[in-house]
Design an enzyme around this catalytic site. Structure first.
Site, mmCIF file in Angstrom:
data_model
loop_
_atom_site.group_PDB
_atom_site.id
_atom_site.type_symbol
_atom_site.label_atom_id
_atom_site.label_comp_id
_atom_site.label_asym_id
_atom_site.label_seq_id
_atom_site.Cartn_x
_atom_site.Cartn_y
_atom_site.Cartn_z
ATOM 1 C CB CYS A 120 13.913 37.040 50.297
ATOM 2 S SG CYS A 120 12.405 35.915 50.585
ATOM 3 C CE LYS A 213 12.693 31.054 45.935
ATOM 4 N NZ LYS A 213 13.257 32.196 46.899
ATOM 5 N NE ARG A 223 15.230 26.557 52.011
ATOM 6 C CZ ARG A 223 14.307 25.844 51.505
ATOM 7 N NH1 ARG A 223 13.782 25.022 52.179
ATOM 8 N NH2 ARG A 223 13.386 26.520 50.610
ATOM 9 N NE ARG A 235 11.531 29.757 52.937
ATOM 10 C CZ ARG A 235 13.118 29.423 53.155
ATOM 11 N NH1 ARG A 235 13.768 28.899 52.250
ATOM 12 N NH2 ARG A 235 13.487 30.188 53.984
ATOM 13 C CD GLU A 251 2.649 33.146 41.390
ATOM 14 O OE1 GLU A 251 3.092 34.296 41.263
ATOM 15 O OE2 GLU A 251 2.173 32.658 42.413
ATOM 16 C CE LYS A 266 16.112 30.200 43.908
ATOM 17 N NZ LYS A 266 16.628 31.365 44.729
ATOM 18 C CB SER A 292 22.244 25.849 46.120
ATOM 19 O OG SER A 292 21.201 25.414 46.849
ATOM 20 C CE1 TYR A 331 25.027 30.676 44.450
ATOM 21 C CE2 TYR A 331 23.900 28.766 43.294
ATOM 22 C CZ TYR A 331 23.948 29.866 44.158
ATOM 23 O OH TYR A 331 22.770 30.227 45.057
HETATM 24 ZN ZN LIG Z 1 13.033 33.957 51.069
#
Ligand SMILES: [Zn+2]
Length: 341
Positions: A120, A213, A223, A235, A251, A266, A292, A331
């Site tokens: 990305c 996503k 972030r 976004r 998609e 995601k 996250s 994580y």
């Molecule tokens: Zn990105």
């Protein structure tokens, strides 16, 4: 056959019977451990909103990956925090980019580890968006009702961004990344990346597409971890609307047609129905990213002694697996592998 002939509790009596009839099993083989690589040496900086997750310099990344690998985690996915950012995401595709450096180090120090590279541009762009930003003339609506002076009219340019994503992918694969994982949500990026990899004589590098996503509030802590919050706007013009399951199927279908080898949904837990629908409908290996915010919520509650951390961690991973994801980016990869081992 009803009660009393049928007694469902018969098969729940002992741990042995319960284990025999369990429908969903977690194993460390399914886990991918995300790592955030930053410049410097000996750097191990905890992310404030993700206790237990660190920004790691290349040498520390190697150490962390070694520990994960020795616990049975087969794979890591790398994100980069570059030294500096600009308008063309140079840090993403430069030969000496931070992820490229980490990939080379990991290839030589932890040879059995599978390396995924997140592709990305947001971490490398000064504005923090996932594509090239172009200022646009005032829209029709804006001309009618003049916006406040501070309003910036802008557009994330799709097709021009593809070239940078393709360039990044080739650069990562050349540095030793085994699996290219585009997460930008530009249209046509899987095809552009496949073309570029093939042209660079890398026809055997698979693409794991972040196919569905969603624009999600659960990305907040990431972030901070990846220093990638957009400076303006949001976004929603490229990531998906959380309300749309059928669009998610489109998609995924588009990415498969463009050449994706594996697909991803995601975030994971707020979108388990999307994972289940994708599993039903498509036959590619399916991944899900426990993001996250999902991690941060569990950690925060556990630190208050409101929930049993290990139990909730395993339950959350099990739910993702049960929904149909065979690969889980989390994580918790290290901690879960430790419990499973
Ligand atoms: Zn990105």
């Amino acid at each position: 056959m009803a009660f009393p002939i049928t007694r469902l509790r018969r098969l729940r009596q002992t741990p042995q019977i319960r284990n025999l009839v369990t429908e969903t099993r977690l194993t460390p083989d399914a886990l991918v451990y995300p790592l955030f690589v930053c410049p410097g040496e000996g750097v191990r900086r905890e992310v404030r909103s993700m206790p237990g997750v660190f920004n790691l310099s290349v040498d520390e990344t190697v150490k962390e990956a070694q520990v994960a690998h020795s616990l049975g985690v087969p794979s890591v996915i790398l994100f980069g925090l570059p030294e500096s950012k600009d308008e063309v995401a140079t840090g993403a595709w430069a030969e000496d980019g931070i992820v490229q450096q980490a990939a080379r180090a990991l290839k030589s120090e932890v040879p059995g580890l599978l390396l995924m590279g997140d592709v990305c541009l947001c971490e490398y762009m000064s504005h923090g968006h996932c594509g090239i930003v172009k200022a646009t003339p005032q829209s029709l609506g804006a001309a009618v009702a003049a916006p406040p002076a501070a309003t910036v009219e802008y557009q994330i340019v799709n097709d021009a961004s593809l070239e940078l994503l393709a360039r990044t992918s080739v650069s990562l694969a050349k540095a030793g990344i085994d699996i290219i994982a585009p997460s930008d949500m530009m249209d046509g990026r899987v095809a552009a990346i496949r073309r570029a990899l093939d042209a660079a004589d890398l026809p055997n590098t698979p693409i794991l597409s972040y196919a569905a996503k969603f624009a999600s509030g659960f990305y907040g802590p990431f972030r901070e971890a990846a220093d990638s919050a957009p400076l303006f706007g949001d976004r929603r013009s490229y990531q998906m609307d959380g309300a749309n399951l059928r669009e998610a199927m489109r998609e995924i279908e588009a990415d498969i047609e463009e050449g994706a080898d594996m697909i991803m949904v995601k975030p994971a837990m707020p979108y388990l129905d999307v994972i289940a629908a994708a599993r039903d409908r498509f036959d590619l290996p399916l991944a899900a990213y426990q993001v996250s915010g999902e991690y941060a919520m569990i950690e925060a509650a556990a630190r208050n002694n409101w929930i049993d951390r290990d139990r909730v961690m395993m339950e959350s991973l099990l739910s993702i697996r049960r929904a149909g994801a065979s690969i889980i980016l989390t994580y918790y990869a290290k901690d879960a592998a430790r419990l499973l081992g």
